[in-house]
Write a protein that holds these residues in place. Sequence first.
Motif, PDB file in Angstrom:
ATOM      1  N   HIS A 103      -6.621   1.151   4.634  1.00 34.84           N
ATOM      2  CA  HIS A 103      -7.882   0.477   4.267  1.00 34.84           C
ATOM      3  C   HIS A 103      -8.932   0.788   5.334  1.00 34.84           C
ATOM      4  O   HIS A 103      -9.449  -0.109   6.003  1.00 34.84           O
ATOM      5  N   LEU A 107      -7.839  -9.538   3.745  1.00 28.44           N
ATOM      6  CA  LEU A 107      -8.181  -8.646   2.639  1.00 28.44           C
ATOM      7  C   LEU A 107      -6.898  -8.323   1.882  1.00 28.44           C
ATOM      8  O   LEU A 107      -5.788  -8.562   2.357  1.00 28.44           O
ATOM      9  N   ASP A 108      -7.041  -7.806   0.686  1.00 30.64           N
ATOM     10  CA  ASP A 108      -5.876  -7.419  -0.097  1.00 30.64           C
ATOM     11  C   ASP A 108      -5.304  -6.133   0.470  1.00 30.64           C
ATOM     12  O   ASP A 108      -5.964  -5.084   0.453  1.00 30.64           O
ATOM     13  N   GLY A 109      -4.083  -6.200   0.984  1.00 31.68           N
ATOM     14  CA  GLY A 109      -3.472  -5.028   1.576  1.00 31.68           C
ATOM     15  C   GLY A 109      -2.249  -5.385   2.379  1.00 31.68           C
ATOM     16  O   GLY A 109      -1.880  -6.566   2.504  1.00 31.68           O
ATOM     17  N   ASP A 131       0.838  -1.199   0.000  1.00 30.49           N
ATOM     18  CA  ASP A 131       0.000   0.000   0.000  1.00 30.49           C
ATOM     19  C   ASP A 131       0.878   1.255   0.000  1.00 30.49           C
ATOM     20  O   ASP A 131       1.967   1.254   0.584  1.00 30.49           O
ATOM     21  N   GLY A 138      -3.889  -8.232   6.212  1.00 29.93           N
ATOM     22  CA  GLY A 138      -3.684  -8.002   4.790  1.00 29.93           C
ATOM     23  C   GLY A 138      -2.919  -9.169   4.198  1.00 29.93           C
ATOM     24  O   GLY A 138      -1.880  -9.563   4.740  1.00 29.93           O
ATOM     25  N   ARG A 139      -3.407  -9.708   3.098  1.00 30.11           N
ATOM     26  CA  ARG A 139      -2.752 -10.873   2.492  1.00 30.11           C
ATOM     27  C   ARG A 139      -1.316 -10.573   2.066  1.00 30.11           C
ATOM     28  O   ARG A 139      -0.469 -11.464   2.043  1.00 30.11           O
ATOM     29  N   GLN A 140      -1.044  -9.322   1.722  1.00 32.68           N
ATOM     30  CA  GLN A 140       0.281  -8.950   1.240  1.00 32.68           C
ATOM     31  C   GLN A 140       1.120  -8.271   2.321  1.00 32.68           C
ATOM     32  O   GLN A 140       2.085  -7.561   2.010  1.00 32.68           O
ATOM     33  N   ASP A 141       0.785  -8.477   3.575  1.00 35.00           N
ATOM     34  CA  ASP A 141       1.532  -7.861   4.678  1.00 35.00           C
ATOM     35  C   ASP A 141       3.022  -8.183   4.522  1.00 35.00           C
ATOM     36  O   ASP A 141       3.416  -9.347   4.498  1.00 35.00           O
TER      37      ASP A 141
END
Length: 309
Positions: free
Chosen positions: A294, A284-286, A203, A257-260
């Motif tokens: 978010h 969630l995606d983030g 993000d 967040g899935r991309q943490d």
Amino acid sequence: MTTLLLILLALIAALVLWSAWVSRGVERWIPMDGRQVEVPGVRMHVVEMGPADAPAIVMIHGILSQLRVYTYALAGRLAKDYRVVVMDRPGWGYSTLTGPRLDLAGQADAVAAAVAALGLEKPLLVGHSMGGAVSLALALRHPQAVRALGLIAPYTQPVDTPPEPLRGFVVPAPLRPLIAWTLAVPLAMRTGKAKTVAIFAPDPVPEDFPIKAGGALAIRPKAFLSGCYELAMAPEAMQAQAPRYGEIAVPVSILYGRQDALLDPALHGSKAASEVQDGTVEMLDGGHMLPVTHVDATETWLRRVASGS
């Protein structure tokens, strides 16, 4: 030799004065927002929002952060329907230690004492990142103090090494005060933007994050000392805490967040949710800073958690 020593001492003195000057400047840009509540070992800085007679939500932040990470946007939205209390954890922001530094258990005790001092009856406790670890410690030590936990990208499990953006805080204890007041501030000003980008990834970092969300307070010597202490304290404290999650009986809801890029969502999210008696996890995606990046999704999730649905 004497000349070199005098030059070195003068350089150290100049760096100390400059660090103090920068810190005072940052504090003028980001002043205390609320009031301090006296509890054993710390004067807790709290901001209170929303109707006094509404159900309570207490929010505590992560490492290198402070309460503005919530007042940036999320707390004000929730305060339309809830009594929202945001706190600086001991040693961070404008919470002032009056005793020794506090580990996870000690911070949990301080938060529980502040909850009692404010007359809050079984609030929902929301913890982000390291604040999630403190929230879990509170549920273990004070199971009657809160009705549920809402954990956002929490740190929940022992890890061998700290995340890459935080490795600069791995410093031997005897050197921490000297580095805090000489090198830490200029280094933070030089590398802070890149490290913040890494913490937020994937993000983007909002342009107003340094002031509106209080990010600039992290360059102070106080923040360096607190960061060093927490990264050194956390592994042992977590080794003792994590095996006890099965004792936690209050509902524990986790958002990740899935991309943490800072903490592993499967390890710190899914695993923790499976270990407590009543745990759920949503993805969630983030990235890691969901309360800032978010806000809509985090608010929607928190309202479900607060209503028990």
